[in-house]
Design a protein around this motif. Structure first.
Motif, short mmCIF file in Angstrom:
data_model
loop_
_atom_site.label_atom_id
_atom_site.label_comp_id
_atom_site.label_asym_id
_atom_site.label_seq_id
_atom_site.Cartn_x
_atom_site.Cartn_y
_atom_site.Cartn_z
N VAL A 149 0.86 -1.19 0.00
CA VAL A 149 0.00 0.00 0.00
C VAL A 149 0.88 1.23 0.00
CG1 VAL A 149 -1.77 1.28 1.26
CG2 VAL A 149 -1.83 -1.22 1.22
N GLU A 150 0.65 2.13 -0.94
CA GLU A 150 1.55 3.26 -1.13
C GLU A 150 0.99 4.58 -0.63
OE1 GLU A 150 4.19 5.29 -4.77
OE2 GLU A 150 2.82 3.62 -5.17
N PHE A 151 -0.33 4.80 -0.78
CA PHE A 151 -0.88 6.14 -0.54
C PHE A 151 -1.80 6.22 0.68
CE2 PHE A 151 -0.23 5.69 -5.19
CZ PHE A 151 0.82 6.58 -5.31
N ILE A 152 -2.51 5.16 1.00
CA ILE A 152 -3.34 5.14 2.20
C ILE A 152 -2.44 4.98 3.42
CG2 ILE A 152 -5.11 3.84 3.44
CD1 ILE A 152 -6.26 5.43 1.16
N LYS A 153 -2.70 5.77 4.45
CA LYS A 153 -1.83 5.78 5.63
C LYS A 153 -2.58 5.34 6.89
CE LYS A 153 1.38 7.61 3.03
NZ LYS A 153 2.45 6.73 2.50
N GLN A 154 -1.81 4.83 7.84
CA GLN A 154 -2.38 4.50 9.14
C GLN A 154 -2.97 5.76 9.75
OE1 GLN A 154 0.36 2.42 11.66
NE2 GLN A 154 -1.05 2.31 13.39
N GLY A 155 -4.18 5.63 10.29
CA GLY A 155 -4.87 6.76 10.88
C GLY A 155 -5.88 7.43 9.96
N ASP A 156 -5.82 7.13 8.65
CA ASP A 156 -6.79 7.70 7.71
C ASP A 156 -8.20 7.23 8.07
OD1 ASP A 156 -4.87 9.01 6.26
OD2 ASP A 156 -4.87 7.60 4.56
N LEU A 157 -9.16 8.13 7.98
CA LEU A 157 -10.57 7.80 8.12
C LEU A 157 -11.14 7.71 6.71
CD1 LEU A 157 -12.79 7.40 10.30
CD2 LEU A 157 -13.34 9.82 10.04
N VAL A 158 -11.75 6.56 6.39
CA VAL A 158 -12.04 6.27 4.99
C VAL A 158 -13.44 5.69 4.82
CG1 VAL A 158 -9.61 5.86 4.40
CG2 VAL A 158 -11.05 3.94 5.17
N SER A 159 -13.99 5.90 3.62
CA SER A 159 -15.21 5.22 3.18
C SER A 159 -14.81 4.05 2.29
CB SER A 159 -16.11 6.19 2.42
OG SER A 159 -17.29 5.53 1.97
N VAL A 160 -15.51 2.93 2.46
CA VAL A 160 -15.22 1.72 1.72
C VAL A 160 -16.36 1.46 0.73
CG1 VAL A 160 -14.67 -0.74 1.88
CG2 VAL A 160 -14.14 0.79 3.80
N PRO A 161 -16.14 1.57 -0.58
CA PRO A 161 -17.19 1.16 -1.51
C PRO A 161 -17.57 -0.29 -1.28
CG PRO A 161 -15.40 2.30 -2.66
CD PRO A 161 -14.92 2.04 -1.27
N PHE A 162 -18.86 -0.60 -1.34
CA PHE A 162 -19.26 -1.99 -1.11
C PHE A 162 -18.77 -2.90 -2.22
CE2 PHE A 162 -22.79 -0.83 -3.87
CZ PHE A 162 -23.09 -2.00 -4.55
N ASN A 163 -18.53 -2.35 -3.43
CA ASN A 163 -17.93 -3.15 -4.50
C ASN A 163 -16.46 -3.41 -4.17
OD1 ASN A 163 -19.02 -0.34 -6.09
ND2 ASN A 163 -20.27 -2.15 -6.36
N ILE A 164 -16.04 -4.64 -4.22
CA ILE A 164 -14.62 -4.95 -4.10
C ILE A 164 -14.06 -5.00 -5.52
CG2 ILE A 164 -12.88 -6.56 -3.24
CD1 ILE A 164 -15.03 -7.59 -1.29
#
Length: 402
Positions: free
Chosen positions: A87-102
């Motif tokens: 993983v290159e751009f997402i960081k620990q501590g980020d608050l994120v929305s997860v699309p239900f589509n994988i």
């Protein structure tokens, strides 16, 4: 950790299960070809909010082939607590929305923006989702923690954590029902001045109604058989049609807009549709046929409501395999366009996030978001099944403000 599991028709329970890792392990509903799949491109999230969806309810009613023990939940918002090697751009501590589509972000479908039918995440067929039957076996997010693969591609980070937490009940709808309702409207051609009919006043229908207003519709009509849900639709400016009352739907539409047709229609009901009338039984093609009847010539139909290829509780052998008596001749004669399938959430979620953060829409109010603890999930499912006009948001860690 705690997680919500489907046990049998009309029964879910909160179980203690193993904390997730960056590997897809064997378990209920996991496709054998996915067992052992390594996910160095993934992250572990602490689930901040995770919603009960009408699609979950189809499984809990026993209307799919979901196996006992399946961990539920595809509407996930969370905090990144562990990051995979790749993983290159997402960081620990980020608050994120997860699309239900994988989605993998690498296949032809993903590159063309069709993330609801990714070719690489489900060995059975295109498309996948967390905690859902026949979707590859990715563990659901109605849990304290969940693994999300292909994190750089899938996740939408919120720009300001404090601002996001203030609006978390709105932002939690970005994982599914807000983009899904919006997609139904966009694919139905809703725009400035449109007259719109939304079939169904459940959470997706209410999200579609709010989306139609956001898109500039002049009139939004919501049809349902549940008086409480219809009253909630009226609370934010919708016209309503009570489908338990006698009278033809085109006549009821004409009383509102002056003609028996609308510019655009959205099916937010799906395969458990009932016929119109007070004592009508299940008739799965009802909504599809009725919206063809009331949509103008050359109009469009958005169909985000769920239809399945396997329904053990179907009214007949045809319905049990997803074959319905649709008046395709009527649709052909009127030159209708149809759009079906999973909403490609990524196509819309950033724009809708900005609309929420800038107070252009109050989607939590529109769907009547109600927070419950993870231990209250079984009661939430029971209440949702009874038809209450609420969208239940599970708060596994007590992080959501009342």
């Amino acid at each position: 950790m705690k997680a919500v599991a489907y046990i049998e028709p009309m029964k879910v329970e909160v179980q203690d299960i193993e904390y997730p890792g960056l590997e897809l392990k064997d378990g209920p509903g996991v496709n054998p070809a996915n067992v052992g799949r390594q996910c160095p491109h993934g992250v572990i999230l602490r689930c901040v909010s995770t919603n009960i969806c009408g699609s979950d309810q189809h499984m809990v009613r026993g209307r799919t082939t979901a196996p006992p023990g399946l961990i539920l939940g595809h509407e996930i918002t969370g905090e990144v607590v562990e990051v995979g090697r790749d993983v290159e751009f997402i960081k620990q501590g980020d608050l994120v929305s997860v699309p239900f589509n994988i989605a993998c972000g690498r296949c032809r479908m993903c590159k063309e923006g069709h993330t609801g039918v990714c070719l690489n995440v489900n060995p059975d067929r295109p498309g996948s989702a967390y905690g859902y039957v026949d979707m590859g076996g990715w563990q659901g997010g109605q849990a304290e923690y969940v693994m999300v693969p292909y994190a750089d591609w899938n996740l939408l980070p919120f720009p300001d954590r404090d601002q996001a937490m203030e609006k978390i009940l709105d932002l939690t709808m970005l994982s599914d029902i807000f983009p899904t309702g919006y997609h139904g409207c966009v694919s139905a051609g809703v725009g400035t001045g449109s007259t719109v009919y939304v079939a169904g006043a459940g959470p997706v229908g209410l999200a579609a109604a709010a989306s139609a207003q956001l898109l500039g519709a002049s009139v939004v009509i919501v049809g349902d058989m549940n008086a409480d849900r219809l009253a909630h639709a009226r609370s934010f400016g919708c016209e309503t049609v009570d489908l338990t009352q006698s009278g033809a739907l085109p006549d009821k539409i004409e009383q509102i807009v002056g003609e028996p047709v609308v510019d655009a229609a959205v099916d937010a009901v799906g395969f458990e549709a009932r016929g119109h009338g007070k004592d009508a039984g299940e008739a799965p093609a009802t909504v599809l046929n009725s919206i063809m009847e009331i949509t103008r010539a050359a109009g469009k139909l958005g169909i985000p409501g769920l239809y399945v290829t396997g329904d053990p509780g179907g009214v007949d052998a045809a319905a049990q395999e997803g074959s319905l008596s649709i008046r395709i001749g009527l649709g052909w004669a009127k030159s209708h366009s149809f759009t079906t399938g999973q909403c490609p959430v990524m196509r819309y979620h950033r724009q809708l996030m900005n609309a929420i953060l800038r107070d252009k829409v109050q989607i939590a109010k529109a769907v009547n978001a109600t927070t419950i603890s993870i231990d209250e999930a079984p009661q939430g499912y029971a209440q949702f099944d009874s038809g209450v006009a609420e969208k239940f948001v599970i708060d596994p860690h007590g992080l959501v403000k009342a």
